[in-house]
Design a protein around this motif. Structure first.
Motif, PDB file in Angstrom:
ATOM      1  N   LEU A   4       5.860  -3.626   2.844  1.00  0.00           N
ATOM      2  CA  LEU A   4       7.177  -3.443   2.253  1.00  0.00           C
ATOM      3  C   LEU A   4       7.175  -2.248   1.313  1.00  0.00           C
ATOM      4  O   LEU A   4       6.252  -2.098   0.493  1.00  0.00           O
ATOM      5  CB  LEU A   4       7.569  -4.707   1.472  1.00  0.00           C
ATOM      6  CG  LEU A   4       7.535  -6.013   2.263  1.00  0.00           C
ATOM      7  CD1 LEU A   4       7.728  -7.201   1.322  1.00  0.00           C
ATOM      8  CD2 LEU A   4       8.588  -6.015   3.349  1.00  0.00           C
ATOM      9  N   GLU A   6       9.846  -0.325  -1.348  1.00  0.00           N
ATOM     10  CA  GLU A   6      11.146  -0.286  -2.012  1.00  0.00           C
ATOM     11  C   GLU A   6      11.549   1.145  -2.344  1.00  0.00           C
ATOM     12  O   GLU A   6      10.693   2.008  -2.537  1.00  0.00           O
ATOM     13  CB  GLU A   6      11.121  -1.090  -3.316  1.00  0.00           C
ATOM     14  CG  GLU A   6      10.738  -2.535  -3.183  1.00  0.00           C
ATOM     15  CD  GLU A   6       9.265  -2.771  -3.448  1.00  0.00           C
ATOM     16  OE1 GLU A   6       8.888  -3.888  -3.843  1.00  0.00           O
ATOM     17  OE2 GLU A   6       8.468  -1.815  -3.258  1.00  0.00           O
ATOM     18  N   CYS A  22      14.591  -1.931   0.865  1.00  0.00           N
ATOM     19  CA  CYS A  22      13.198  -2.312   1.105  1.00  0.00           C
ATOM     20  C   CYS A  22      12.947  -2.161   2.599  1.00  0.00           C
ATOM     21  O   CYS A  22      13.483  -2.935   3.398  1.00  0.00           O
ATOM     22  CB  CYS A  22      12.953  -3.743   0.652  1.00  0.00           C
ATOM     23  SG  CYS A  22      11.316  -4.377   1.064  1.00  0.00           S
ATOM     24  N   TRP A  36      14.242 -10.618  -3.582  1.00  0.00           N
ATOM     25  CA  TRP A  36      14.003  -9.643  -4.633  1.00  0.00           C
ATOM     26  C   TRP A  36      13.596 -10.396  -5.897  1.00  0.00           C
ATOM     27  O   TRP A  36      14.216 -11.392  -6.255  1.00  0.00           O
ATOM     28  CB  TRP A  36      15.244  -8.827  -4.927  1.00  0.00           C
ATOM     29  CG  TRP A  36      15.619  -7.881  -3.838  1.00  0.00           C
ATOM     30  CD1 TRP A  36      16.515  -8.091  -2.830  1.00  0.00           C
ATOM     31  CD2 TRP A  36      15.131  -6.546  -3.642  1.00  0.00           C
ATOM     32  NE1 TRP A  36      16.599  -6.991  -2.016  1.00  0.00           N
ATOM     33  CE2 TRP A  36      15.759  -6.018  -2.506  1.00  0.00           C
ATOM     34  CE3 TRP A  36      14.217  -5.739  -4.337  1.00  0.00           C
ATOM     35  CZ2 TRP A  36      15.512  -4.733  -2.036  1.00  0.00           C
ATOM     36  CZ3 TRP A  36      13.962  -4.465  -3.881  1.00  0.00           C
ATOM     37  CH2 TRP A  36      14.602  -3.959  -2.737  1.00  0.00           C
ATOM     38  N   CYS A  96      10.403  -6.208  -3.795  1.00  0.00           N
ATOM     39  CA  CYS A  96      10.808  -6.833  -2.554  1.00  0.00           C
ATOM     40  C   CYS A  96       9.686  -7.763  -2.103  1.00  0.00           C
ATOM     41  O   CYS A  96       8.499  -7.443  -2.271  1.00  0.00           O
ATOM     42  CB  CYS A  96      11.036  -5.726  -1.526  1.00  0.00           C
ATOM     43  SG  CYS A  96      11.284  -6.250   0.155  1.00  0.00           S
ATOM     44  N   GLY A 120       6.137  -5.628  -2.055  1.00  0.00           N
ATOM     45  CA  GLY A 120       6.150  -4.186  -2.174  1.00  0.00           C
ATOM     46  C   GLY A 120       5.552  -3.753  -3.499  1.00  0.00           C
ATOM     47  O   GLY A 120       5.146  -4.582  -4.315  1.00  0.00           O
TER      48      GLY A 120
END
Length: 129
Positions: A4, A6, A22, A36, A96, A120
């Motif tokens: 991931l 962002e 994301c 989130w 994310c 992320g």
């Protein structure tokens, strides 16, 4: 495996809007619950919003309800967070997260960071007063 990344953070003034994105790698994202979270300096990571793989029911923290909207585009493997009417207290690093596609989340489970397997690196959002 899902990775991931962002983007979309920045410095804005109170009352402004931002949209976080994301980008996910791996086909499994399209069948994964996603969310989130955010973490402000000196505070614990907290839940912001979540969405099931189907994009049906969505879940929000009380502090952002009515101002933030989570959405996803599975064809693009992308998760979004539209943030309106931003406040200084929204300042944080936004992360994310996605759960493994085989994981079933109950309604309460969407709020728990421990239910998510992939994260992320975060994007900074700073809201000035």
């Amino acid at each position: 495996q899902v990775q991931l990344v962002e983007s979309g953070g920045g410095l804005v003034q109170a009352g402004d809007s931002l949209r976080l994105s994301c980008a996910a790698s791996g086909r499994a994202f399209s069948t994964s619950p996603a969310a989130w979270f955010r973490q402000a300096p000196g505070k614990e990571r907290e839940f912001v919003a979540a969405i099931p793989w189907s994009g049906g029911s969505t879940y929000y923290a009380d502090s952002v309800k009515g101002r933030f909207t989570i959405s996803r585009d599975n064809a693009k493997n992308t998760l979004y967070l539209q943030m309106n009417s931003l406040k200084p207290e929204d300042t944080a690093v936004y992360y994310c997260a996605a759960a493994h596609s085989s994981r079933y989340l109950t309604s309460s489970g969407y709020y728990s960071s421990g239910k998510y397997d992939y994260w992320g690196q975060g994007t900074q959002v700073t809201v000035s007063s």
